[in-house]
Write an enzyme that holds these catalytic residues in place. Structure first.
Site, PDB file in Angstrom:
ATOM      1  N   CYS A  49       0.816  -1.230   0.000  1.00 45.54           N
ATOM      2  CA  CYS A  49       0.000   0.000   0.000  1.00 45.54           C
ATOM      3  C   CYS A  49       0.844   1.273   0.000  1.00 45.54           C
ATOM      4  CB  CYS A  49      -0.983  -0.015   1.167  1.00 45.54           C
ATOM      5  SG  CYS A  49      -0.241   0.090   2.817  1.00 45.54           S
ATOM      6  N   HIS A  53      -2.687   1.353   6.943  1.00 41.97           N
ATOM      7  CA  HIS A  53      -3.022   1.253   5.519  1.00 41.97           C
ATOM      8  C   HIS A  53      -3.152   2.660   4.954  1.00 41.97           C
ATOM      9  CE1 HIS A  53      -4.322  -0.840   1.930  1.00 41.97           C
ATOM     10  NE2 HIS A  53      -5.355  -0.015   1.816  1.00 41.97           N
ATOM     11  N   HIS A 111      -5.768   1.858  -4.359  1.00 41.15           N
ATOM     12  CA  HIS A 111      -4.892   1.316  -3.315  1.00 41.15           C
ATOM     13  C   HIS A 111      -4.491  -0.110  -3.636  1.00 41.15           C
ATOM     14  CE1 HIS A 111      -8.015  -0.992  -0.670  1.00 41.15           C
ATOM     15  NE2 HIS A 111      -8.476  -0.885  -1.881  1.00 41.15           N
TER      16      HIS A 111
END
Length: 378
Positions: free
Chosen positions: A292, A340, A352
């Site tokens: 990520c 994240h 993402h």
């Protein structure tokens, strides 16, 4: 995240670290298929006269699919495992980045030490040459020879040379002392950086083992599901994400959000968009796969603006902005521990790299719990 040849050489000679990490015990689930026999086949059972047509043991009864409530429990377990893997991935990436910086500093210090030693040898040679010259003149210093001179003009000229010589000697001795002190400090700094490097190598190894354990546990849990259960689980996940996005939009959070991307933000969004479909791989930052924060950091690097490597450092170091002020190119940080990160691309959407087993994708910005928004080019 590659390093130069010198840094790779420096890292290659580091002491091998063995880290003992407790292996996660994954509880069994109710969805495991009964194992097929692996030994020799048993002889067929005798046919009963009362059961016409029976030729052997009855076939196995198909397993009843798990109810949705049990699949929800599996989903929660998978979320927990992948979340823990994401946290460990951030720790791995942070240790990797620190190790690269420290190895570069060690190489730079090594160069300074070599240069300092060369300069020290040169200064010592000059000091030795001065001593040899004095020996050849009978050991008399310049001041004594001037006092013995009976030529006034020569005396006056010599006085200036003596002063220059004194200054040059003083400067040389001062530089000699400074170079020696610098070499001592460089050696101390190199030792300190090496110790930090070893500490981060251990942290990196520990984090790597943790990531691998969590991902392996999640894959094992998924492998115990029937295909039909996997499909229903995917539908449950999609529905949960849809509901979360609908609830988020229903708050009116995007009302009035009309932020326009900066020129750099547009380039970052373009880069992220071009990576859609590439697989998530923990620790990766392109070009074929990403995690990520690898995706977001490389997107902004492509736009000419470097940002921290990990989602936690992106949250800590970059400027925070209100959701109502966000614009395409901004980064949305998720979960309370900032484990994240995604890139906002406008219209309530993000791009993402979700987790292992998934690809870089477009998703709803509100499909996960939002911690906040940061702006790399503030």
């Amino acid at each position: 995240m590659g390093t130069g040849t010198g840094r790779r050489g420096m890292l290659a000679v580091a002491v091998t670290v063995v880290c003992a990490v407790t292996v996660l015990a994954v509880p069994g689930t109710a969805f495991a298929r009964s194992p097929e026999p692996t030994g020799p086949a048993s002889p067929p059972a005798a046919t009963s006269p009362s059961t016409p047509g029976a030729t052997g043991a009855p076939s196995a009864t198909p397993r009843t699919p798990a109810p949705d409530k049990d699949l929800q429990a599996v989903r929660a377990k998978l979320d927990a495992l992948y979340h823990d893997a994401a946290v460990a991935t951030d720790a791995y990436n942070a240790a990797e980045e620190a190790a690269e910086q420290q190895s570069a500093q060690i190489v730079a210090l090594a160069r300074k030490i070599v240069e300092g030693r060369d300069r020290l040898a040169e200064l010592k040679e000059r000091a030795g040459a001065a001593a040899r010259s004095q020996y050849r003149t009978g050991g008399l210093p310049d001041e004594a020879r001037l006092l013995l001179s009976d030529n006034p003009g020569q005396f006056l000229d010599g006085t200036g040379r003596v002063r220059q010589g004194h200054k040059a000697t003083k400067d040389m001795l001062g530089e000699l002392t400074q170079v020696q002190q610098d070499l001592e400090q460089y050696a101390k700094d190199a030792t300190a950086q090496w110790q930090k490097l070893e500490t981060n190598r251990k942290a990196k190894a520990t984090a790597q083992k943790r990531v691998e354990q969590q991902i392996a546990a999640a894959k094992k849990l998924e492998s115990e599901l029937e295909q039909e259960e996997k499909e229903r689980l995917a539908r449950l996940e999609a529905e949960a994400a849809r509901q979360a996005q609908t609830t988020w939009l229903g708050t009116g959070v995007l009302t009035g959000v009309r932020g326009k991307a900066s020129a750099q933000g547009e380039r970052a969004v373009k880069f992220a968009t071009e990576q859609v479909g590439k697989p998530y791989v923990w620790g990766a930052e392109g070009p074929k796969s990403f995690d990520c924060s690898g995706l977001t950091s490389q997107a902004w690097a492509s736009a000419g603006h470097g940002i921290p490597r990990t989602s936690q450092e992106q949250w800590r170091q970059l400027r925070h902005v209100d959701v109502k002020d966000m614009r395409p190119g901004d980064l949305i940080i998720y979960f309370k521990d900032a484990s994240h990160v995604a890139m906002y691309v406008g219209d309530g959407a993000i791009i993402h790299a979700p987790r292992p087993g998934r690809n870089v994708t477009l998703a709803g910005a509100g499909s996960m719990p939002i911690l906040g928004v940061v702006r790399p080019d503030a």
